[in-house]
Write an enzyme that holds these catalytic residues in place. Structure first.
Site, mmCIF file in Angstrom:
data_model
loop_
_atom_site.group_PDB
_atom_site.id
_atom_site.type_symbol
_atom_site.label_atom_id
_atom_site.label_comp_id
_atom_site.label_asym_id
_atom_site.label_seq_id
_atom_site.Cartn_x
_atom_site.Cartn_y
_atom_site.Cartn_z
ATOM 1 N N ASP A 1 0.187 -9.173 -12.800
ATOM 2 C CA ASP A 1 0.425 -7.727 -12.721
ATOM 3 C C ASP A 1 0.379 -7.187 -14.141
ATOM 4 O OD1 ASP A 1 1.761 -5.072 -12.374
ATOM 5 O OD2 ASP A 1 2.232 -5.846 -10.389
ATOM 6 N N HIS B 1 -7.352 -2.165 9.391
ATOM 7 C CA HIS B 1 -6.404 -1.412 8.538
ATOM 8 C C HIS B 1 -5.143 -1.101 9.356
ATOM 9 C CE1 HIS B 1 -6.168 1.219 4.746
ATOM 10 N NE2 HIS B 1 -4.944 0.984 5.197
ATOM 11 N N ILE C 1 5.278 -4.210 -2.288
ATOM 12 C CA ILE C 1 4.844 -5.133 -1.224
ATOM 13 C C ILE C 1 4.766 -6.564 -1.756
ATOM 14 C CG2 ILE C 1 2.927 -5.701 0.339
ATOM 15 C CD1 ILE C 1 2.436 -2.625 0.559
ATOM 16 N N ASP D 1 -7.375 -7.104 6.115
ATOM 17 C CA ASP D 1 -7.000 -5.941 6.936
ATOM 18 C C ASP D 1 -7.780 -4.713 6.488
ATOM 19 O OD1 ASP D 1 -5.444 -4.543 8.903
ATOM 20 O OD2 ASP D 1 -4.342 -3.619 7.242
ATOM 21 N N ALA E 1 -4.542 -4.622 0.973
ATOM 22 C CA ALA E 1 -4.309 -3.442 0.107
ATOM 23 C C ALA E 1 -5.416 -2.404 0.321
ATOM 24 C CB ALA E 1 -4.196 -3.876 -1.346
ATOM 25 N N ARG E 2 -6.533 -2.553 -0.337
ATOM 26 C CA ARG E 2 -7.664 -1.643 -0.143
ATOM 27 C C ARG E 2 -8.961 -2.437 -0.257
ATOM 28 N NH1 ARG E 2 -4.622 1.351 1.830
ATOM 29 N NH2 ARG E 2 -4.139 3.519 1.353
ATOM 30 N N GLU F 1 -14.888 0.818 5.465
ATOM 31 C CA GLU F 1 -14.345 0.657 6.816
ATOM 32 C C GLU F 1 -14.477 1.955 7.624
ATOM 33 O OE1 GLU F 1 -10.595 -0.761 5.347
ATOM 34 O OE2 GLU F 1 -9.592 1.158 5.651
#
Ligand code: NAD
Length: 339
Positions: free
Chosen positions: A174, A303, A155, A259, A234-235, A264
């Site tokens: 990364d 999400h 992504i 998101d 992502a999370r 959640e």
């Protein structure tokens, strides 16, 4: 495997999946479709294969109870809802859909950035109230900003590709560098600290693992520019929610476009609180998340980044293929081999 294969699917999010699976799995699959997430009451002790979304908690205890379990199909990319350590111990592959959402999530992430920068949700709200005054709606351009991408996997790379048309500078962090990205785009890798210090927008694209949990914590917020925007598709667990709320309240950053947010699931199904199905810590974090949602400098979606017609179709095709190949003795997309 020629004998009947018992498959149990916990399909809360994709009502169309049932037909697709029935038509595309081998004939010897006997599928049961549950419309609720996996929990103690609907756990299928005889299942050979289970298929779950991120809202099903596949704990060590539940894996142990499914004595015949041979494969876990996660019908999405993330697998932080599955006890992969236990699955590994039991020799049960966990197969995901690794690339279905690359383009869709990248487009959505850009959408969130632009929506926050140009105050598009607020503008829509005002017009819906009959107010056409633009006085409070002045935003900022993306052009000439520095965008920091944490996690340059599938992504993250798509985001770089899409940002190429926006005349922005891009930084990346990364643990595994893809050197060709620096040649291909106006992009360079740097340390996490340098990325946090220099980015106008920070966007998160790593999996949620023990090592990445709360990777954006108070120290990270202290490093950021006071006019920085944090984007997370992502999370939720990548961000320490208490630290984010404090950063928003103390104006250490300008805002957040999210998101995903910690707890959640609890916010989605608050009756779990009344039923005593959450710990005091989970309850506290869900309240913090609610305050983040209500903060004037945040925009939050449910999400939903994966949710395009095209991506959902790709996800179904890959998930059915994962199961079909596993039954044929060929394991693909096993996330345990990537750990
Ligand atoms: P990917 O595996 O292709 O890329 C993840 C990148 O994170 C890799 O390059 C990896 O090296 C890097 N990484 C891992 N640990 C790291 C660490 N400690 N520090 C820095 N980088 C680290 O995954 P992807 O397909 O790009 O997806 C990223 C995440 O997006 C998924 O794990 C999933 O949780 C999330 N996702 C969300 C939605 C949604 O609807 N909101 C949809 C799909 C995926």
């Amino acid at each position: 495997m020629n004998k009947e294969i018992k498959c149990s699917f916990y399909l809360t999010r994709s009502p169309h999946l049932e037909n697709y699976l029935t038509e595309n799995l081998p004939d010897n699959c006997n599928s049961t479709i549950h419309t609720e997430p996996l929990d103690g009451s609907n756990l299928d002790k005889k299942a050979d294969i289970i298929g779950v979304f991120k809202d099903s908690q596949v704990t060590a205890e539940r894996i142990k109870k499914m004595e015949n379990l041979k494969m876990i199909a996660t019908l999405c990319t993330g697998f932080d809802n599955i006890d992969t350590q236990k699955a590994k111990e039991e020799g049960i592959p966990v197969c995901n859909a690794p690339t279905y959402g690359n383009n869709t999530v990248a487009e959505y992430t850009l959408g969130l950035m632009l929506a926050w920068m140009r105050k598009i949700p607020q503008a829509i709200n005002e017009v819906n109230k009959g107010n056409f005054d633009t006085g409070n709606l002045r935003g900022s351009e993306l052009q000439d900003k520095t965008i920091g991408i944490i996690g340059t996997g599938h992504i993250g790379e798509k985001i770089l590709e899409k940002l190429a048309g926006f005349n922005v500078d891009t930084l990346g962090y990364d643990i595994y560098k893809k050197d060709y990205l620096e040649d291909k785009f106006n992009f360079s890798y740097c340390s996490k600290k340098k990325l946090l210090q220099n980015s106008d927008i920070i966007t998160l694209h790593t999996p949620l693992l023990d090592e990445t949990k709360h990777m954006i914590d108070q120290t990270a917020f202290d490093s950021m520019k006071s006019d920085a925007l944090l984007v997370n598709t992502a999370r939720g667990g990548l961000v320490d929610s208490k630290a984010l709320l404090q950063a928003l309240q103390e104006e250490k950053i300008a805002g957040a476009a999210l998101d995903v947010i910690e707890q959640e699931a609890l916010l989605e199904e608050p009756q779990q609180i009344c039923e005593g199905k959450c710990s005091p810590d989970e309850l506290e974090i869900s309240l913090v998340s609610k305050l983040i949602i209500d903060h004037e400098n945040t925009i939050v979606t449910p999400h939903n980044a994966f949710n395009s017609k095209e991506a959902v179709r790709r996800r179904l095709i890959t998930s059915a293929e994962n199961i079909t190949k596993f039954i044929a003795g060929d394991v693909q997309n096993n996330v345990l081999e990537q750990n």
